[in-house]
Design a protein around this motif. Structure first.
Motif, PDB file in Angstrom:
ATOM      1  N   THR A  43       7.932   3.498   1.223  1.00  9.58           N
ATOM      2  CA  THR A  43       7.449   2.575   0.198  1.00  9.58           C
ATOM      3  C   THR A  43       6.598   3.329  -0.812  1.00  9.58           C
ATOM      4  OG1 THR A  43       7.474   0.727   1.736  1.00  9.58           O
ATOM      5  CG2 THR A  43       6.084   0.491  -0.219  1.00  9.58           C
ATOM      6  N   ALA A  67       0.994   0.990   3.986  1.00 10.15           N
ATOM      7  CA  ALA A  67       2.374   1.122   3.498  1.00 10.15           C
ATOM      8  C   ALA A  67       3.041   2.344   4.131  1.00 10.15           C
ATOM      9  CB  ALA A  67       2.385   1.248   1.979  1.00 10.15           C
ATOM     10  N   CYS A 127      -3.441   0.871  -0.445  1.00 10.15           N
ATOM     11  CA  CYS A 127      -2.248   0.413   0.292  1.00 10.15           C
ATOM     12  C   CYS A 127      -2.054   1.278   1.530  1.00 10.15           C
ATOM     13  CB  CYS A 127      -1.022   0.492  -0.617  1.00 10.15           C
ATOM     14  SG  CYS A 127      -1.189  -0.362  -2.172  1.00 10.15           S
TER      15      CYS A 127
END
Length: 177
Positions: free
Chosen positions: A70, A66, A63
């Motif tokens: 988050t 992100a 990810c």
């Protein structure tokens, strides 16, 4: 987890995505029930700590776009069974480069049926509260502000904003002709 260079064999893992946070559970069992082998317990604890850091890094790589806000919602949980109890630890990223590992809770494993009345409730509560699923009283969620109206003081205010229908709203009691 296996990234080609390092391999981590956990006794078990579970991933939960409840849309507000991603949570991963890692488990280690150090020997049999009632055994307290200090070397094995310490080794498994440290192994899990490095495993949790590796999982945090793996999620960051998956990810990578992100935000840190988050990513801060990611929480890795570690259940460590040794002796006669299960311990719950968690790890999260508080800020870039800062990883916090916290002992969340501990529970004795109930084994005596005759003592079930005093040993089973803490065991059930332990698992109900696992992974941030804290029990919440409905009254703490539903708590409207209730005010007392004084007829003499509020009559003019209520009359101005009273229970009038909007002109184009349907009439619930149509007139029969």
């Amino acid at each position: 987890m296996n990234d080609g260079r390092y391999k981590y064999n956990a006794d078990g893992t579970l991933i939960v995505n409840n849309f507000s946070a991603i949570e991963i559970l890692l488990t280690e069992v150090s020997s049999g029930y009632g055994k307290n082998e200090a070397g094995k317990i310490s080794f498994d604890h440290h192994k899990a700590m490095f495993g949790m850091l590796a999982m945090i890094r793996t999620v960051a790589q998956l990810c990578e776009t992100a935000s840190i806000n988050t990513f801060a919602k990611l929480k890795i949980h570690f259940l460590h069974a040794h002796g006669t109890a299960i311990r719950h630890w968690s790890m999260s990223t508080q800020a870039p480069g800062i990883y916090i590992m916290i002992k969340e809770q501990r529970v004795d494993v109930p084994i005596s049926f005759s003592e079930k009345d005093i040993t089973i409730l803490p065991f059930i509560c332990f698992f109900k509260t696992l992974a941030g699923q804290r029990p919440q009283n409905l009254s703490s969620i539903i708590n409207p502000t209730i005010i007392r109206l004084n007829e003499g003081k509020h009559t003019s205010i209520v009359a101005e904003h009273g229970p009038m229908s909007v002109p184009n709203s349907p009439n619930p009691y149509p007139v029969q002709t």
